[in-house]
Design a protein around this motif. Sequence first.
Motif, PDB file in Angstrom:
ATOM      1  N   VAL A   1      44.980  36.711  42.869  1.00 40.57           N
ATOM      2  CA  VAL A   1      45.057  37.507  41.636  1.00 40.57           C
ATOM      3  C   VAL A   1      46.422  37.327  40.983  1.00 40.57           C
TER       4      VAL A   1
ATOM      5  N   TYR B   1      38.248  42.221  37.083  1.00 39.63           N
ATOM      6  CA  TYR B   1      38.949  41.158  36.366  1.00 39.63           C
ATOM      7  C   TYR B   1      38.090  40.399  35.361  1.00 39.63           C
TER       8      TYR B   1
ATOM      9  N   LEU C   1      44.993  35.069  37.899  1.00 43.80           N
ATOM     10  CA  LEU C   1      44.304  36.009  37.023  1.00 43.80           C
ATOM     11  C   LEU C   1      45.301  36.779  36.135  1.00 43.80           C
TER      12      LEU C   1
ATOM     13  N   PRO D   1      38.213  34.708  32.253  1.00 44.96           N
ATOM     14  CA  PRO D   1      37.004  35.504  32.499  1.00 44.96           C
ATOM     15  C   PRO D   1      35.745  34.693  32.211  1.00 44.96           C
TER      16      PRO D   1
END
Length: 214
Positions: free
Chosen positions: A210, A39, A214, A16
């Motif tokens: 993603v 996210y 992530l 992040p």
Amino acid sequence: MSGEGSGSQAIRKLVPGKLIIASHNEGKVREIRELLGPYGIEPISAAELDLPEPEETGTTFVANAELKALQAADLSGFPALADDSGLCVDALNGEPGIFSARWAGESRDFGVAMSLVNDRLDALEPEAGLPEISRDAHFVCALALAWPDGHVEWFEGRVEGALVWPPRGANGFGYDAMFLPDGGSETFGEMDPDAKHAISHRADAFRQLVTAVL
């Protein structure tokens, strides 16, 4: 389809924080912001940082996305995400493809670009035994995620459909108003953003991103 351009075996994770969106296209930046929202990523567009737009000299969507992401990461010192996408029309041998934005001219007038696609199709003669020219087409989106040290991950999404004329709908951007996704009754230009995000080429590539980083 996904891959990574650094030569290492492990996929690098994105933490992040700030992420440069290597695009000056407001429509693309808006969609990417919406997709990244959940996210913990803080998207900053290349336009906000006054970063230059590199010449897109690649011969594929992935190559162009990589060069844009690498430049933005190098100049900003932050990870950068670039999108290279376009419309590929079967009867036009995949054109406009990587030149989709250029068909809109220097003014980026996609009304002109859509008319050009339709005029090119109208000028074709159907193949022997076929009643009309195929209007099948697909959108491709390549996403490249680059770090300042030169590491790159890339992901490629695709959505199939057909072209309609005249264009329909004022939502979306680019060629959206003439693209009817397979199985749908509304063009991308008519669909609500959430509905488009669920099935688009960009959403397909983002799902891969993603899952991987992530």
